[in-house]
Design an enzyme around this catalytic site. Sequence first.
Site, short mmCIF file in Angstrom:
data_model
loop_
_atom_site.label_atom_id
_atom_site.label_comp_id
_atom_site.label_asym_id
_atom_site.label_seq_id
_atom_site.Cartn_x
_atom_site.Cartn_y
_atom_site.Cartn_z
N THR A 89 -7.71 -2.40 8.42
CA THR A 89 -8.31 -1.32 7.64
C THR A 89 -9.80 -1.60 7.49
O THR A 89 -10.32 -2.60 7.97
CB THR A 89 -7.62 -1.20 6.27
N ASP A 90 -10.52 -0.71 6.81
CA ASP A 90 -11.98 -0.78 6.74
C ASP A 90 -12.45 -2.10 6.12
O ASP A 90 -11.72 -2.75 5.36
CB ASP A 90 -12.52 0.39 5.92
N HIS B 49 -8.26 3.65 19.82
CA HIS B 49 -7.57 2.53 20.44
C HIS B 49 -8.17 2.13 21.78
O HIS B 49 -8.19 0.94 22.13
CB HIS B 49 -6.08 2.85 20.59
N ASP C 210 -7.50 -5.10 14.39
CA ASP C 210 -7.26 -3.67 14.15
C ASP C 210 -6.84 -3.52 12.69
O ASP C 210 -5.69 -3.23 12.39
CB ASP C 210 -6.18 -3.16 15.10
N GLN D 250 0.82 -1.21 0.00
CA GLN D 250 0.00 0.00 0.00
C GLN D 250 0.86 1.26 0.00
O GLN D 250 2.06 1.22 0.27
CB GLN D 250 -0.90 0.01 1.24
N PRO E 64 -9.03 -5.40 0.51
CA PRO E 64 -8.19 -6.50 0.98
C PRO E 64 -8.52 -7.00 2.38
O PRO E 64 -8.33 -8.17 2.68
CB PRO E 64 -6.78 -5.88 0.95
N GLU F 252 1.24 -8.06 11.91
CA GLU F 252 1.03 -6.98 10.94
C GLU F 252 1.64 -7.40 9.60
O GLU F 252 2.80 -7.82 9.55
CB GLU F 252 1.69 -5.70 11.44
#
Length: 278
Positions: free
Chosen positions: A155-156, A60, A153, A29, A160, A104
């Site tokens: 992305t929207d 958070h 946690d 990205q 993906p 991650e």
Amino acid sequence: MHFIEWYPRGYGVAFKIKEKLFETQSKYQRIEIYETEGFGKLLVLEGTVQLVEQGEESYHEPLVHPALLAHPNPRRVLIIGGGDGGTLREVLKHKTVEKAVMVEIDEMVVETSKIYLGIDRGAFEDPRAEVIIGDGMEYVKNTKEKLDVIIVDSTDPVGPAKQLFSEEFYRTAYNVLNDDGILITQAGSVYLFTNELLDAHKAMNSVFDKVYYFSFPVIGYASPWSFLVGVKGNIDFTKIDLKRAEGLELIYYDPERHETLFQMPKYVRDLLEGKLKL
């Protein structure tokens, strides 16, 4: 100079920008860091706001603390995504946590966040923390560990990240949770990602013993922002351990007003409960 994130139906969230501090294209990205006029640094991934430095706790804190305070003894926690370190930081505030694994997929997000943001506040170096660069869904499929809490946690819930809101993922996650376990995920804008919220809720409901939903006003997002909670076992997510909440030094989420989390707009609640159709 300004930055605007456009949502569906022509809705946008904008920040006045002093300067662009960093931009790169990772394997996955486009990563950008800006200095805003009034909110400190801004992290943008593939054109979408991930956090603003002054106010990131408004995301958070509700993502982490309600789940960890509702669980009777959260010792092992998995974070999927969260490369900026904010979620890991909040998890490690809990003294019951013996191990927190953060998976991650994009190493560049972690490294960029360390250099330009520093919101982890030392969490990456905490001996209880383990940072793995890899695919969160694959990690859940292959881990032999049993977990108390899983925090997504990501992305929207479009593009993906959509697989992390699927029935397949929830079923896999359910199987690696202990007999009493919680999965919590952010689920997008209540008003602008309503269909995605409904889809994720349906998928979670087909797997977990109990499903809860709540919303919270998040600085930098098209709020109110939605969160979904899947419970395995007999945990009551409407009740938390206020004794363990002492000393957490929270800014936005108020454990003593935990019940206010569940004030979802009526029509969205009716949609989620099947009383209304789109």
